[in-house]
Design a protein around this motif. Structure first.
Motif, PDB file in Angstrom:
ATOM      1  N   HIS A 131       0.830  -1.196   0.000  1.00 50.41           N
ATOM      2  CA  HIS A 131       0.000   0.000   0.000  1.00 50.41           C
ATOM      3  C   HIS A 131       0.872   1.256   0.000  1.00 50.41           C
ATOM      4  O   HIS A 131       0.442   2.317   0.424  1.00 50.41           O
ATOM      5  N   LEU A 132       2.093   1.150  -0.492  1.00 50.87           N
ATOM      6  CA  LEU A 132       2.977   2.308  -0.509  1.00 50.87           C
ATOM      7  C   LEU A 132       2.620   3.235  -1.664  1.00 50.87           C
ATOM      8  O   LEU A 132       2.814   4.429  -1.596  1.00 50.87           O
ATOM      9  N   ARG A 133       2.122   2.661  -2.750  1.00 52.55           N
ATOM     10  CA  ARG A 133       1.629   3.437  -3.876  1.00 52.55           C
ATOM     11  C   ARG A 133       0.257   2.916  -4.252  1.00 52.55           C
ATOM     12  O   ARG A 133      -0.123   1.811  -3.901  1.00 52.55           O
ATOM     13  N   GLU A 134      -0.448   3.679  -5.026  1.00 51.69           N
ATOM     14  CA  GLU A 134      -1.774   3.256  -5.468  1.00 51.69           C
ATOM     15  C   GLU A 134      -1.655   2.067  -6.406  1.00 51.69           C
ATOM     16  O   GLU A 134      -0.854   2.064  -7.336  1.00 51.69           O
ATOM     17  N   VAL A 135      -2.471   1.042  -6.167  1.00 47.39           N
ATOM     18  CA  VAL A 135      -2.562  -0.092  -7.077  1.00 47.39           C
ATOM     19  C   VAL A 135      -3.723   0.185  -8.020  1.00 47.39           C
ATOM     20  O   VAL A 135      -4.842   0.430  -7.593  1.00 47.39           O
ATOM     21  N   HIS A 136      -3.458   0.150  -9.324  1.00 43.80           N
ATOM     22  CA  HIS A 136      -4.447   0.597 -10.296  1.00 43.80           C
ATOM     23  C   HIS A 136      -5.463  -0.471 -10.660  1.00 43.80           C
ATOM     24  O   HIS A 136      -6.526  -0.165 -11.159  1.00 43.80           O
ATOM     25  N   ALA A 137      -5.116  -1.720 -10.459  1.00 42.89           N
ATOM     26  CA  ALA A 137      -6.057  -2.783 -10.809  1.00 42.89           C
ATOM     27  C   ALA A 137      -5.697  -4.032 -10.042  1.00 42.89           C
ATOM     28  O   ALA A 137      -4.551  -4.232  -9.631  1.00 42.89           O
ATOM     29  N   GLU A 138      -6.695  -4.885  -9.832  1.00 40.29           N
ATOM     30  CA  GLU A 138      -6.454  -6.149  -9.157  1.00 40.29           C
ATOM     31  C   GLU A 138      -5.441  -6.958  -9.960  1.00 40.29           C
ATOM     32  O   GLU A 138      -5.494  -7.029 -11.182  1.00 40.29           O
ATOM     33  N   GLY A 139      -4.495  -7.584  -9.263  1.00 39.12           N
ATOM     34  CA  GLY A 139      -3.497  -8.400  -9.949  1.00 39.12           C
ATOM     35  C   GLY A 139      -2.198  -7.677 -10.208  1.00 39.12           C
ATOM     36  O   GLY A 139      -1.273  -8.253 -10.774  1.00 39.12           O
ATOM     37  N   GLN A 140      -2.095  -6.400  -9.815  1.00 37.12           N
ATOM     38  CA  GLN A 140      -0.852  -5.658  -9.970  1.00 37.12           C
ATOM     39  C   GLN A 140      -0.164  -5.575  -8.610  1.00 37.12           C
ATOM     40  O   GLN A 140      -0.757  -5.125  -7.635  1.00 37.12           O
ATOM     41  N   TYR A 141       1.075  -6.006  -8.565  1.00 35.84           N
ATOM     42  CA  TYR A 141       1.788  -6.134  -7.306  1.00 35.84           C
ATOM     43  C   TYR A 141       3.127  -5.418  -7.387  1.00 35.84           C
ATOM     44  O   TYR A 141       3.632  -5.126  -8.471  1.00 35.84           O
ATOM     45  N   CYS A 142       3.719  -5.168  -6.235  1.00 41.98           N
ATOM     46  CA  CYS A 142       5.009  -4.497  -6.232  1.00 41.98           C
ATOM     47  C   CYS A 142       6.107  -5.449  -6.672  1.00 41.98           C
ATOM     48  O   CYS A 142       5.954  -6.667  -6.689  1.00 41.98           O
ATOM     49  N   THR A 143       7.238  -4.873  -7.026  1.00 41.11           N
ATOM     50  CA  THR A 143       8.361  -5.637  -7.574  1.00 41.11           C
ATOM     51  C   THR A 143       8.833  -6.703  -6.603  1.00 41.11           C
ATOM     52  O   THR A 143       9.039  -7.862  -6.985  1.00 41.11           O
ATOM     53  N   ALA A 144       9.015  -6.346  -5.327  1.00 41.24           N
ATOM     54  CA  ALA A 144       9.514  -7.323  -4.354  1.00 41.24           C
ATOM     55  C   ALA A 144       8.524  -8.451  -4.138  1.00 41.24           C
ATOM     56  O   ALA A 144       8.910  -9.614  -3.992  1.00 41.24           O
ATOM     57  N   GLU A 145       7.240  -8.128  -4.122  1.00 44.41           N
ATOM     58  CA  GLU A 145       6.225  -9.144  -3.880  1.00 44.41           C
ATOM     59  C   GLU A 145       6.208 -10.183  -5.003  1.00 44.41           C
ATOM     60  O   GLU A 145       6.101 -11.392  -4.761  1.00 44.41           O
ATOM     61  N   VAL A 146       6.304  -9.715  -6.251  1.00 51.24           N
ATOM     62  CA  VAL A 146       6.365 -10.640  -7.378  1.00 51.24           C
ATOM     63  C   VAL A 146       7.636 -11.480  -7.305  1.00 51.24           C
ATOM     64  O   VAL A 146       7.631 -12.686  -7.588  1.00 51.24           O
ATOM     65  N   ALA A 147       8.743 -10.854  -6.903  1.00 51.98           N
ATOM     66  CA  ALA A 147      10.011 -11.591  -6.797  1.00 51.98           C
ATOM     67  C   ALA A 147       9.914 -12.712  -5.771  1.00 51.98           C
ATOM     68  O   ALA A 147      10.476 -13.804  -5.975  1.00 51.98           O
ATOM     69  N   ILE A 148       9.213 -12.480  -4.676  1.00 51.59           N
ATOM     70  CA  ILE A 148       9.023 -13.527  -3.663  1.00 51.59           C
ATOM     71  C   ILE A 148       8.313 -14.721  -4.279  1.00 51.59           C
ATOM     72  O   ILE A 148       8.710 -15.881  -4.098  1.00 51.59           O
ATOM     73  N   GLY A 205      10.809 -12.090   1.824  1.00 50.55           N
ATOM     74  CA  GLY A 205       9.509 -11.792   2.415  1.00 50.55           C
ATOM     75  C   GLY A 205       9.632 -11.080   3.749  1.00 50.55           C
ATOM     76  O   GLY A 205       8.920 -10.102   4.021  1.00 50.55           O
ATOM     77  N   GLU A 206      10.541 -11.541   4.594  1.00 50.15           N
ATOM     78  CA  GLU A 206      10.754 -10.898   5.894  1.00 50.15           C
ATOM     79  C   GLU A 206      11.293  -9.476   5.716  1.00 50.15           C
ATOM     80  O   GLU A 206      10.871  -8.545   6.418  1.00 50.15           O
ATOM     81  N   HIS A 207      12.223  -9.319   4.774  1.00 47.66           N
ATOM     82  CA  HIS A 207      12.809  -7.999   4.521  1.00 47.66           C
ATOM     83  C   HIS A 207      11.739  -7.038   4.000  1.00 47.66           C
ATOM     84  O   HIS A 207      11.668  -5.876   4.421  1.00 47.66           O
ATOM     85  N   PHE A 208      10.900  -7.524   3.095  1.00 48.69           N
ATOM     86  CA  PHE A 208       9.832  -6.701   2.537  1.00 48.69           C
ATOM     87  C   PHE A 208       8.852  -6.262   3.617  1.00 48.69           C
ATOM     88  O   PHE A 208       8.474  -5.086   3.684  1.00 48.69           O
ATOM     89  N   GLN A 209       8.429  -7.180   4.489  1.00 51.32           N
ATOM     90  CA  GLN A 209       7.474  -6.827   5.534  1.00 51.32           C
ATOM     91  C   GLN A 209       8.079  -5.828   6.515  1.00 51.32           C
ATOM     92  O   GLN A 209       7.393  -4.900   6.975  1.00 51.32           O
ATOM     93  N   ARG A 210       9.353  -6.004   6.827  1.00 51.93           N
ATOM     94  CA  ARG A 210      10.026  -5.060   7.730  1.00 51.93           C
ATOM     95  C   ARG A 210      10.099  -3.669   7.084  1.00 51.93           C
ATOM     96  O   ARG A 210       9.827  -2.643   7.731  1.00 51.93           O
ATOM     97  N   PHE A 211      10.463  -3.660   5.803  1.00 48.82           N
ATOM     98  CA  PHE A 211      10.531  -2.386   5.074  1.00 48.82           C
ATOM     99  C   PHE A 211       9.158  -1.724   5.025  1.00 48.82           C
ATOM    100  O   PHE A 211       9.022  -0.528   5.310  1.00 48.82           O
ATOM    101  N   ARG A 212       8.142  -2.486   4.686  1.00 51.25           N
ATOM    102  CA  ARG A 212       6.794  -1.933   4.563  1.00 51.25           C
ATOM    103  C   ARG A 212       6.320  -1.342   5.891  1.00 51.25           C
ATOM    104  O   ARG A 212       5.776  -0.235   5.934  1.00 51.25           O
ATOM    105  N   THR A 213       6.540  -2.075   6.989  1.00 50.71           N
ATOM    106  CA  THR A 213       6.115  -1.594   8.299  1.00 50.71           C
ATOM    107  C   THR A 213       6.789  -0.274   8.644  1.00 50.71           C
ATOM    108  O   THR A 213       6.140   0.683   9.078  1.00 50.71           O
ATOM    109  N   ARG A 214       8.077  -0.203   8.428  1.00 47.76           N
ATOM    110  CA  ARG A 214       8.806   1.005   8.803  1.00 47.76           C
ATOM    111  C   ARG A 214       8.510   2.161   7.849  1.00 47.76           C
ATOM    112  O   ARG A 214       8.452   3.323   8.273  1.00 47.76           O
ATOM    113  N   TYR A 215       8.332   1.866   6.574  1.00 52.13           N
ATOM    114  CA  TYR A 215       8.000   2.920   5.621  1.00 52.13           C
ATOM    115  C   TYR A 215       6.665   3.568   5.986  1.00 52.13           C
ATOM    116  O   TYR A 215       6.533   4.793   6.023  1.00 52.13           O
TER     117      TYR A 215
END
Length: 232
Positions: free
Chosen positions: A170-187, A203-213
């Motif tokens: 939820h760091l940026r607006e998602v324009h349509a269902e099925g569009q995901y961030c780069t790290a999430e797709v990489a996981i 996954g752990e790094h992404f969640q930590r980054f997201r929480t702190r961001y």
């Protein structure tokens, strides 16, 4: 400061800039590595890992400089990740050489619905060579432009990832269902390729980054600690 390809690309892009890059929240004092507010820096939590899979980030213009970018999280965990500035007509020679490397199977990561009828589309990495996942890193509009206007990638197979879970991004607006961030797709890609350890670490790094961001967006600079952010 641990080096990686995205940090190098960011430094190169900043060196070419003719005026300051002012992202949202530019008045906040940030760590110049993770780009989080200083009180929420996660650099001391980094633990690089290893995977058979490899990633290549093709990044649109100012993408490496955005605090919200998650492509660099991949490079944090997998140091052999490559990153290049996108160009329609003058792609970096190192990018062209990488996609021709016989040791890897290059795959352009993009939704199947945007691939032409003549384009080979797969939903899982082929067996044999380790996959080289080529990710087009930018906003959704920018990624579509890169996909349409990168002739040097046109002959490569497309891998389309179907993520059944709802995106946590939820760091940026998602324009349509099925569009995901780069790290999430990489996981998801790492899971598909059998690199489950690397998938878990990212996954752990992404969640930590997201929480702190997100904590940094809702708190005044200096009013929250990294430990408090973990409980947000």
């Amino acid at each position: 400061m641990t080096e990686n390809a995205v940090l190098r690309l960011r430094a190169e892009r900043l060196a070419r800039a003719t005026r300051p890059f002012l992202a949202r929240g530019n008045r906040i004092r940030r760590c110049q590595r993770c780009l989080l507010p200083l009180k929420l820096c996660l650099c001391d939590t980094l633990s690089p890992g290893h995977a058979q899979s490899r990633f290549c980030l093709v990044m649109f213009d100012t993408e490496p400089m955005k605090p919200s970018n998650t492509g660099r999280l991949i490079a944090d965990i997998l140091p052999n990740t490559e990153a290049f500035q996108w160009s329609r007509t003058e792609p970096p020679q190192a990018l062209l050489e990488l996609v021709q490397n016989p040791d890897y199977q290059p795959l352009v990561v993009f939704p199947a619905s945007y691939a032409g009828a003549e384009r080979q589309v797969v939903t899982a990495p082929p067996t044999g060579k380790p996959p080289l996942f080529i990710m087009l890193d930018g906003t959704w509009t920018e990624a579509r432009k890169m996909f349409r206007k990168s002739p040097y990638l046109d002959n490569l197979p497309v891998i389309s990832v179907d993520l059944s879970r709802v995106s946590a991004y939820h760091l940026r607006e998602v324009h349509a269902e099925g569009q995901y961030c780069t790290a999430e797709v990489a996981i998801a890609l790492l899971d598909l390729a059998g690199d489950t350890g690397a998938a878990g670490a990212l996954g752990e790094h992404f969640q930590r980054f997201r929480t702190r961001y997100l904590a940094g967006k809702t708190q005044h600079s200096g009013s929250i600690t990294a430990e408090q952010a973990e409980n947000v």
